[in-house]
Motif scaffolding. Sequence first.
Motif, short mmCIF file in Angstrom:
data_model
loop_
_atom_site.label_atom_id
_atom_site.label_comp_id
_atom_site.label_asym_id
_atom_site.label_seq_id
_atom_site.Cartn_x
_atom_site.Cartn_y
_atom_site.Cartn_z
N SER A 138 0.85 -1.19 0.00
CA SER A 138 0.00 0.00 0.00
C SER A 138 0.89 1.23 0.00
O SER A 138 1.91 1.28 0.70
CB SER A 138 -0.91 0.03 1.23
N LEU A 139 0.49 2.23 -0.77
CA LEU A 139 1.15 3.53 -0.77
C LEU A 139 0.24 4.51 -0.05
O LEU A 139 -0.91 4.70 -0.45
CB LEU A 139 1.41 4.00 -2.20
N TYR A 140 0.75 5.13 1.01
CA TYR A 140 0.00 6.14 1.74
C TYR A 140 0.60 7.49 1.37
O TYR A 140 1.80 7.72 1.55
CB TYR A 140 0.08 5.92 3.24
N PHE A 141 -0.24 8.40 0.88
CA PHE A 141 0.21 9.73 0.47
C PHE A 141 -0.51 10.76 1.32
O PHE A 141 -1.74 10.75 1.43
CB PHE A 141 -0.10 9.97 -1.01
N TYR A 142 0.26 11.68 1.92
CA TYR A 142 -0.28 12.67 2.85
C TYR A 142 0.04 14.07 2.36
O TYR A 142 1.15 14.34 1.88
CB TYR A 142 0.34 12.47 4.23
N ALA A 143 -0.92 14.96 2.50
CA ALA A 143 -0.68 16.37 2.17
C ALA A 143 -1.55 17.26 3.07
O ALA A 143 -2.77 17.07 3.17
CB ALA A 143 -0.97 16.66 0.71
N ARG A 144 -0.91 18.19 3.70
CA ARG A 144 -1.57 19.26 4.45
C ARG A 144 -0.61 20.44 4.47
O ARG A 144 -0.42 21.11 3.48
CB ARG A 144 -1.97 18.84 5.86
N PRO A 192 2.08 -0.06 -6.25
CA PRO A 192 1.49 -0.74 -5.09
C PRO A 192 0.14 -1.35 -5.46
O PRO A 192 -0.47 -1.00 -6.47
CB PRO A 192 1.31 0.39 -4.09
N ASP A 193 -0.33 -2.25 -4.60
CA ASP A 193 -1.65 -2.84 -4.80
C ASP A 193 -2.77 -1.86 -4.46
O ASP A 193 -3.85 -1.95 -5.01
CB ASP A 193 -1.79 -4.10 -3.94
N ARG A 194 -2.48 -0.95 -3.54
CA ARG A 194 -3.49 0.00 -3.07
C ARG A 194 -2.84 1.37 -2.87
O ARG A 194 -1.66 1.47 -2.55
CB ARG A 194 -4.09 -0.45 -1.73
N LEU A 215 5.21 3.50 2.62
CA LEU A 215 4.85 2.22 2.01
C LEU A 215 4.58 1.19 3.09
O LEU A 215 5.32 1.10 4.07
CB LEU A 215 5.97 1.71 1.11
N THR A 216 3.52 0.41 2.90
CA THR A 216 3.25 -0.75 3.74
C THR A 216 3.44 -1.99 2.90
O THR A 216 2.87 -2.11 1.80
CB THR A 216 1.81 -0.71 4.29
N ILE A 217 4.26 -2.91 3.38
CA ILE A 217 4.60 -4.12 2.63
C ILE A 217 4.29 -5.33 3.49
O ILE A 217 4.89 -5.53 4.55
CB ILE A 217 6.10 -4.12 2.23
N ASP A 218 3.33 -6.14 3.05
CA ASP A 218 2.96 -7.37 3.74
C ASP A 218 2.77 -7.16 5.24
O ASP A 218 3.34 -7.87 6.07
CB ASP A 218 4.00 -8.46 3.49
N GLY A 219 1.93 -6.18 5.60
CA GLY A 219 1.57 -6.00 6.99
C GLY A 219 2.57 -5.24 7.82
O GLY A 219 2.45 -5.20 9.05
N ARG A 220 3.55 -4.60 7.20
CA ARG A 220 4.56 -3.83 7.94
C ARG A 220 4.80 -2.51 7.23
O ARG A 220 5.03 -2.47 6.01
CB ARG A 220 5.88 -4.62 8.01
N VAL A 221 4.77 -1.41 7.98
CA VAL A 221 5.10 -0.11 7.42
C VAL A 221 6.61 -0.03 7.25
O VAL A 221 7.37 -0.27 8.19
CB VAL A 221 4.60 1.04 8.32
N HIS A 222 7.04 0.27 6.04
CA HIS A 222 8.47 0.34 5.75
C HIS A 222 9.06 1.58 6.40
O HIS A 222 8.65 2.71 6.13
CB HIS A 222 8.70 0.40 4.24
#
Length: 427
Positions: free
Chosen positions: A244-250, A357-359, A257-264
């Motif tokens: 999963s790719l988490y993108f943040y903006a404020r 990423p998948d998500r 990145l989260t890879i197989d249940g772990r945040v990188h």
Amino acid sequence: MSVTTLHHHHVRPALRSPGRVTAPASRVQLVAPDLRIVDSPVASVLRVACVEGPISRDSAARTTGLSIATVNRQVSALLGVGLLRERADLTASGAIGRPRVPFEVNHEPFSTIGIHIGAVVTGITVSDLRGRILGAVEIPTPGGSPEAALASVTRSAGAFAGRWHRRTPLWVGVAIGGRVDTANGTVDHPRLGWENGRVAGIIGGGLGLPISVSGHVEAMAASELLLAPRLSDTAAAQSSSGTSLYFYARETAGMALTIDGRVHTPASGPGSIAHLPTGSSALCGCGNRGCLEASVSDRAVVASAVDRKILAPQPRPSIAAVYQAAQGGSEAARELLVERARILGRTVALLRDMFNPDRVVLGGQAFTAYPAGIPHVGEAFTAHSTLARRDIRVTGFGDRVQEYAATVVSLSSLYSDPLASMRRAAA
């Protein structure tokens, strides 16, 4: 799990009795956050109690894949340290024997303290062991030296947490931008002018609690992984497999990145996307034009609104005033926010194509505070990504992503190694 002991002379607010303080010499227990789904038997049993409790031992065994005997051992251990409680009142009629008694998280006697230190605003939360936020408050992020600012935040956190005088606080978690050294609990934060800010030593020592410190975008990604499945009906449970790719903006922009249940979490600290080129004409403090943060941050949008005469320079303009102008019919304000939405969409497409990423999860008020911009984010993303479209969504935590980021840091050690964490909290 990385554990560091820091020596610190502190004034500890007596959280059970606000107003009384003691001043012993103390060793601060710093534990690096463990931002992952841990599959040890004891962590699995605590997690199923958080997600599905009250739950029977039979159901817990089926859900976790553990044997009944293993579940019984873990339940007994967690009951022993006070993290679980039995619900005899929910025992099925006719059931005989203690293993038939359902169990759940013993959330009422305890709390954790979460602190999100932002470039402009600092949020303080008090949560129960299930990750439910009991209360939250925001204060302006203090200026001055990191020592003075962190001492001020500590006083505010101690006073706020003292409102829950019937609960025993177990841990404090801090989520913050900049370059975070999770092993030493220090932060370099250029926006705040901090270099080697002793976050763990000052806050952990001041509150007299074990502490974990995390980069805030990594913590937000972890909240999707560890808290979303049980806290939000609208936040789809993130799969523990795949990426999963988490993108943040404020006020700042970042990704994790989260890879197989772990945040990188890179050993040298999180990378930065603040200076990714966007093609805009915005001048960045680094001397270049078009850097991402200089184009999409709240501060940049407000400055553009003043330049375009959408807002007057006085009184001090805010991003909320830009949103209000757009919602009130200002075409210029709407165009400004659409420009930001398109830059965000293009940037997410670039990162998505790089990492595939998948998500993709989008978080931060740049997305959630102006929902009318989301279709423009999606259009720009679709137009600029060369890969087949997959799951992309806005976080279900809405404008509370910073609160849940701080909360998950305060809970991560308890979730990953509950027995050892309770021993540290008791110390």
